[in-house]
Design a protein around this motif. Structure first.
Motif, mmCIF file in Angstrom:
data_model
loop_
_atom_site.group_PDB
_atom_site.id
_atom_site.type_symbol
_atom_site.label_atom_id
_atom_site.label_comp_id
_atom_site.label_asym_id
_atom_site.label_seq_id
_atom_site.Cartn_x
_atom_site.Cartn_y
_atom_site.Cartn_z
ATOM 1 N N TRP A 1 0.826 -1.206 0.000
ATOM 2 C CA TRP A 1 0.000 0.000 0.000
ATOM 3 C C TRP A 1 0.860 1.254 0.000
ATOM 4 O O TRP A 1 0.541 2.240 -0.665
ATOM 5 N N GLN A 2 1.955 1.235 0.720
ATOM 6 C CA GLN A 2 2.864 2.380 0.753
ATOM 7 C C GLN A 2 3.387 2.683 -0.649
ATOM 8 O O GLN A 2 3.448 3.842 -1.062
ATOM 9 N N ILE A 3 3.765 1.654 -1.387
ATOM 10 C CA ILE A 3 4.275 1.845 -2.746
ATOM 11 C C ILE A 3 3.179 2.364 -3.661
ATOM 12 O O ILE A 3 3.378 3.341 -4.393
ATOM 13 N N VAL A 4 2.023 1.737 -3.629
ATOM 14 C CA VAL A 4 0.919 2.130 -4.513
ATOM 15 C C VAL A 4 0.497 3.566 -4.249
ATOM 16 O O VAL A 4 0.302 4.350 -5.187
ATOM 17 N N THR A 5 0.367 3.940 -2.987
ATOM 18 C CA THR A 5 -0.066 5.315 -2.688
ATOM 19 C C THR A 5 1.015 6.333 -3.037
ATOM 20 O O THR A 5 0.701 7.431 -3.487
ATOM 21 N N ALA A 6 2.279 5.978 -2.868
ATOM 22 C CA ALA A 6 3.368 6.896 -3.217
ATOM 23 C C ALA A 6 3.399 7.146 -4.724
ATOM 24 O O ALA A 6 3.584 8.283 -5.179
ATOM 25 N N VAL A 7 3.203 6.103 -5.514
ATOM 26 C CA VAL A 7 3.169 6.261 -6.969
ATOM 27 C C VAL A 7 1.936 7.069 -7.374
ATOM 28 O O VAL A 7 2.024 7.982 -8.200
ATOM 29 N N ALA A 8 0.795 6.762 -6.797
ATOM 30 C CA ALA A 8 -0.430 7.508 -7.112
ATOM 31 C C ALA A 8 -0.265 8.986 -6.763
ATOM 32 O O ALA A 8 -0.655 9.862 -7.555
ATOM 33 N N ASP A 9 0.332 9.282 -5.608
ATOM 34 C CA ASP A 9 0.571 10.674 -5.212
ATOM 35 C C ASP A 9 1.483 11.367 -6.217
ATOM 36 O O ASP A 9 1.253 12.516 -6.594
ATOM 37 N N ALA A 10 2.539 10.680 -6.643
ATOM 38 C CA ALA A 10 3.490 11.268 -7.592
ATOM 39 C C ALA A 10 2.820 11.566 -8.933
ATOM 40 O O ALA A 10 3.174 12.528 -9.615
ATOM 41 N N VAL B 1 13.039 0.889 -3.227
ATOM 42 C CA VAL B 1 12.772 0.407 -1.875
ATOM 43 C C VAL B 1 14.105 -0.001 -1.282
ATOM 44 O O VAL B 1 14.831 -0.803 -1.868
ATOM 45 N N ASP B 2 14.460 0.565 -0.118
ATOM 46 C CA ASP B 2 15.744 0.215 0.487
ATOM 47 C C ASP B 2 15.572 -0.801 1.605
ATOM 48 O O ASP B 2 14.459 -1.250 1.884
ATOM 49 N N GLN B 3 16.695 -1.167 2.234
ATOM 50 C CA GLN B 3 16.673 -2.217 3.256
ATOM 51 C C GLN B 3 15.849 -1.829 4.478
ATOM 52 O O GLN B 3 15.442 -2.695 5.247
ATOM 53 N N SER B 4 15.566 -0.555 4.668
ATOM 54 C CA SER B 4 14.705 -0.107 5.764
ATOM 55 C C SER B 4 13.241 -0.038 5.347
ATOM 56 O O SER B 4 12.403 0.420 6.103
ATOM 57 N N TRP B 5 12.955 -0.461 4.128
ATOM 58 C CA TRP B 5 11.631 -0.438 3.516
ATOM 59 C C TRP B 5 11.136 0.983 3.304
ATOM 60 O O TRP B 5 9.944 1.235 3.244
ATOM 61 N N ASP B 6 12.073 1.920 3.176
ATOM 62 C CA ASP B 6 11.707 3.281 2.799
ATOM 63 C C ASP B 6 11.449 3.285 1.294
ATOM 64 O O ASP B 6 12.169 2.637 0.528
ATOM 65 N N VAL B 7 10.436 4.013 0.873
ATOM 66 C CA VAL B 7 10.032 4.039 -0.529
ATOM 67 C C VAL B 7 10.256 5.431 -1.092
ATOM 68 O O VAL B 7 9.792 6.416 -0.519
ATOM 69 N N ASP B 8 10.969 5.501 -2.219
ATOM 70 C CA ASP B 8 11.130 6.746 -2.961
ATOM 71 C C ASP B 8 10.541 6.528 -4.347
ATOM 72 O O ASP B 8 10.741 5.469 -4.949
ATOM 73 N N VAL B 9 9.842 7.538 -4.856
ATOM 74 C CA VAL B 9 9.237 7.456 -6.174
ATOM 75 C C VAL B 9 9.745 8.623 -7.010
ATOM 76 O O VAL B 9 9.711 9.772 -6.566
ATOM 77 N N ILE B 10 10.217 8.302 -8.213
ATOM 78 C CA ILE B 10 10.682 9.319 -9.144
ATOM 79 C C ILE B 10 9.744 9.281 -10.344
ATOM 80 O O ILE B 10 9.733 8.289 -11.084
ATOM 81 N N PRO B 11 8.941 10.334 -10.527
ATOM 82 C CA PRO B 11 8.004 10.348 -11.655
ATOM 83 C C PRO B 11 8.731 10.311 -13.009
ATOM 84 O O PRO B 11 9.890 10.724 -13.112
ATOM 85 N N GLN B 12 8.042 9.837 -14.025
ATOM 86 C CA GLN B 12 8.607 9.689 -15.357
ATOM 87 C C GLN B 12 9.176 11.001 -15.874
ATOM 88 O O GLN B 12 10.209 11.013 -16.543
#
Length: 92
Positions: free
Chosen positions: A16-25, A75-86
């Motif tokens: 959910w964290q990944i999906v919402t981060a991408v949707a926000d971006a 996604v890093d080893q701490s499960w932090d999620v970064d999203v870079i838009p296209q």
């Protein structure tokens, strides 16, 4: 299900964290994404990679990256999620 990871408790809501981060971006609702997360990456494998056996320490350091609906997701080893838009990827 909740797991201990890196000395902290992490809920299995990484999906959910990944999906919402991408949707926000992208400025859309999560259900409006053009791709499904589980069609792009085996998230269970990502979680297993970064969960230590048998301790709670990460097995490896680093990150996993993949593209979801035109965004680079890291996604890093701490499960932090970064999203870079296209648009930012194309500018590099």
């Amino acid at each position: 299900m909740t797991q201990k990871h890196g000395g902290k408790t992490v809920d299995e809501d990484l999906d959910w964290q990944i999906v919402t981060a991408v949707a926000d971006a992208k400025g859309v609702e999560p259900l409006e994404l053009g791709e499904r997360l589980h069609d792009v990456v085996d998230l269970d494998a990502v979680k297993q990679l970064f969960v230590g056996m048998p301790s709670s320490e990460s097995m490896v350091e680093g990150h996993v990256s993949f593209t979801l609906d035109g965004c680079e997701v890291v996604v890093d080893q701490s499960w932090d999620v970064d999203v870079i838009p296209q648009t930012e990827i194309a500018a590099d």
